[in-house]
Design a protein around this motif. Structure first.
Motif, PDB file in Angstrom:
ATOM      1  N   ASP A 126       0.823  -1.211   0.000  1.00 26.34           N
ATOM      2  CA  ASP A 126       0.000   0.000   0.000  1.00 26.34           C
ATOM      3  C   ASP A 126       0.859   1.262   0.000  1.00 26.34           C
ATOM      4  O   ASP A 126       0.563   2.241   0.681  1.00 26.34           O
ATOM      5  CB  ASP A 126      -0.958   0.011   1.202  1.00 26.34           C
ATOM      6  CG  ASP A 126      -1.898  -1.175   1.187  1.00 26.34           C
ATOM      7  OD1 ASP A 126      -2.366  -1.546   0.087  1.00 26.34           O
ATOM      8  OD2 ASP A 126      -2.159  -1.747   2.263  1.00 26.34           O
ATOM      9  N   GLY A 127       1.963   1.225  -0.762  1.00 25.54           N
ATOM     10  CA  GLY A 127       2.828   2.383  -0.887  1.00 25.54           C
ATOM     11  C   GLY A 127       3.770   2.634   0.276  1.00 25.54           C
ATOM     12  O   GLY A 127       4.544   3.579   0.257  1.00 25.54           O
ATOM     13  N   ARG A 128       3.710   1.811   1.298  1.00 23.89           N
ATOM     14  CA  ARG A 128       4.552   2.007   2.482  1.00 23.89           C
ATOM     15  C   ARG A 128       5.609   0.912   2.570  1.00 23.89           C
ATOM     16  O   ARG A 128       5.340  -0.257   2.302  1.00 23.89           O
ATOM     17  CB  ARG A 128       3.708   1.988   3.748  1.00 23.89           C
ATOM     18  CG  ARG A 128       2.670   3.086   3.775  1.00 23.89           C
ATOM     19  CD  ARG A 128       2.449   3.548   5.191  1.00 23.89           C
ATOM     20  NE  ARG A 128       1.462   4.606   5.246  1.00 23.89           N
ATOM     21  CZ  ARG A 128       1.774   5.891   5.303  1.00 23.89           C
ATOM     22  NH1 ARG A 128       3.015   6.259   5.293  1.00 23.89           N
ATOM     23  NH2 ARG A 128       0.832   6.800   5.373  1.00 23.89           N
ATOM     24  N   LEU A 129       6.804   1.316   2.975  1.00 22.28           N
ATOM     25  CA  LEU A 129       7.892   0.371   3.153  1.00 22.28           C
ATOM     26  C   LEU A 129       7.603  -0.535   4.351  1.00 22.28           C
ATOM     27  O   LEU A 129       7.311  -0.051   5.439  1.00 22.28           O
ATOM     28  CB  LEU A 129       9.200   1.137   3.393  1.00 22.28           C
ATOM     29  CG  LEU A 129      10.437   0.297   3.627  1.00 22.28           C
ATOM     30  CD1 LEU A 129      10.826  -0.461   2.363  1.00 22.28           C
ATOM     31  CD2 LEU A 129      11.592   1.173   4.092  1.00 22.28           C
ATOM     32  N   VAL A 130       7.667  -1.852   4.122  1.00 17.30           N
ATOM     33  CA  VAL A 130       7.453  -2.793   5.228  1.00 17.30           C
ATOM     34  C   VAL A 130       8.735  -3.543   5.591  1.00 17.30           C
ATOM     35  O   VAL A 130       8.793  -4.197   6.627  1.00 17.30           O
ATOM     36  CB  VAL A 130       6.317  -3.801   4.928  1.00 17.30           C
ATOM     37  CG1 VAL A 130       4.982  -3.085   4.823  1.00 17.30           C
ATOM     38  CG2 VAL A 130       6.607  -4.617   3.687  1.00 17.30           C
ATOM     39  N   GLY A 131       9.748  -3.469   4.753  1.00 17.58           N
ATOM     40  CA  GLY A 131      11.009  -4.132   5.037  1.00 17.58           C
ATOM     41  C   GLY A 131      11.825  -4.282   3.775  1.00 17.58           C
ATOM     42  O   GLY A 131      11.513  -3.685   2.742  1.00 17.58           O
ATOM     43  N   GLY A 132      12.852  -5.080   3.880  1.00 20.50           N
ATOM     44  CA  GLY A 132      13.714  -5.303   2.735  1.00 20.50           C
ATOM     45  C   GLY A 132      14.230  -6.728   2.713  1.00 20.50           C
ATOM     46  O   GLY A 132      14.131  -7.453   3.709  1.00 20.50           O
ATOM     47  N   ILE A 133      14.768  -7.108   1.579  1.00 16.58           N
ATOM     48  CA  ILE A 133      15.361  -8.428   1.409  1.00 16.58           C
ATOM     49  C   ILE A 133      16.756  -8.224   0.854  1.00 16.58           C
ATOM     50  O   ILE A 133      16.925  -7.640  -0.216  1.00 16.58           O
ATOM     51  CB  ILE A 133      14.531  -9.309   0.449  1.00 16.58           C
ATOM     52  CG1 ILE A 133      13.105  -9.471   0.957  1.00 16.58           C
ATOM     53  CG2 ILE A 133      15.202 -10.671   0.253  1.00 16.58           C
ATOM     54  CD1 ILE A 133      12.166 -10.155  -0.032  1.00 16.58           C
ATOM     55  N   THR A 134      17.751  -8.707   1.592  1.00 10.05           N
ATOM     56  CA  THR A 134      19.130  -8.610   1.117  1.00 10.05           C
ATOM     57  C   THR A 134      19.438  -9.781   0.198  1.00 10.05           C
ATOM     58  O   THR A 134      18.793 -10.842   0.266  1.00 10.05           O
ATOM     59  CB  THR A 134      20.132  -8.616   2.277  1.00 10.05           C
ATOM     60  OG1 THR A 134      20.048  -9.876   2.941  1.00 10.05           O
ATOM     61  CG2 THR A 134      19.873  -7.469   3.256  1.00 10.05           C
TER      62      THR A 134
END
Length: 146
Positions: A126-134
């Protein structure tokens, strides 16, 4: 598994933070990239390579002999090259943004990493950053099924 299930907390920097702040984050052990946000909206990825490009004078990349002109003990001069610059200034233009939605498959995540030439991909909902994957986390997961 989908991207949302593998996403985790990652280093983040505000886009308007100083480039020197980015240098402090990226100089830590095991940190080669950070997600850049404007409040909590994903803006891009800043990598250690982006930082090196900002730190070093352009002539350093032109020829090995020119690189010898800059002494390694000139860290104060290198640090000064970041003054007045923001994290947003460091972000390199990439052909593809390093971002996927939470429903992306892990192969889609890998494809985005390759095309964006980024060691980390942001996961948004929904347009918001929830995390990342390295890349390390992704490879560990993809290869663990062997």
């Amino acid at each position: 598994m989908k991207a949302l299930g593998l996403a985790g907390p990652q280093e983040t920097l505000q886009a308007d933070a100083s480039a020197q702040d980015a240098a402090l984050v990226l100089s830590r052990i095991q940190t080669s990239a950070a997600l850049v946000v404007d409040v909590d909206t994903f803006v891009g990825v800043v990598t250690d390579e982006d930082l090196l490009k900002a730190l070093l004078p352009s002539y350093v990349g032109e020829a090995d002999a020119l690189a010898r002109v800059l002494e390694e003990d000139s860290s104060d001069r290198l640090w000064q090259r970041l003054e007045g610059r923001t994290v947003r200034d460091l972000i390199q233009d990439r052909e593809e943004e390093a971002v996927v939605d939470g429903g992306a498959t892990l192969v889609e995540v890998a494809s985005v990493m390759v095309h964006a030439e980024a060691p980390i991909v942001a996961v948004v909902e929904d347009g918001r950053l929830v995390g990342g994957i390295t890349i390390d986390h992704l490879l560990t997961h993809l290869l663990s099924r062997r």
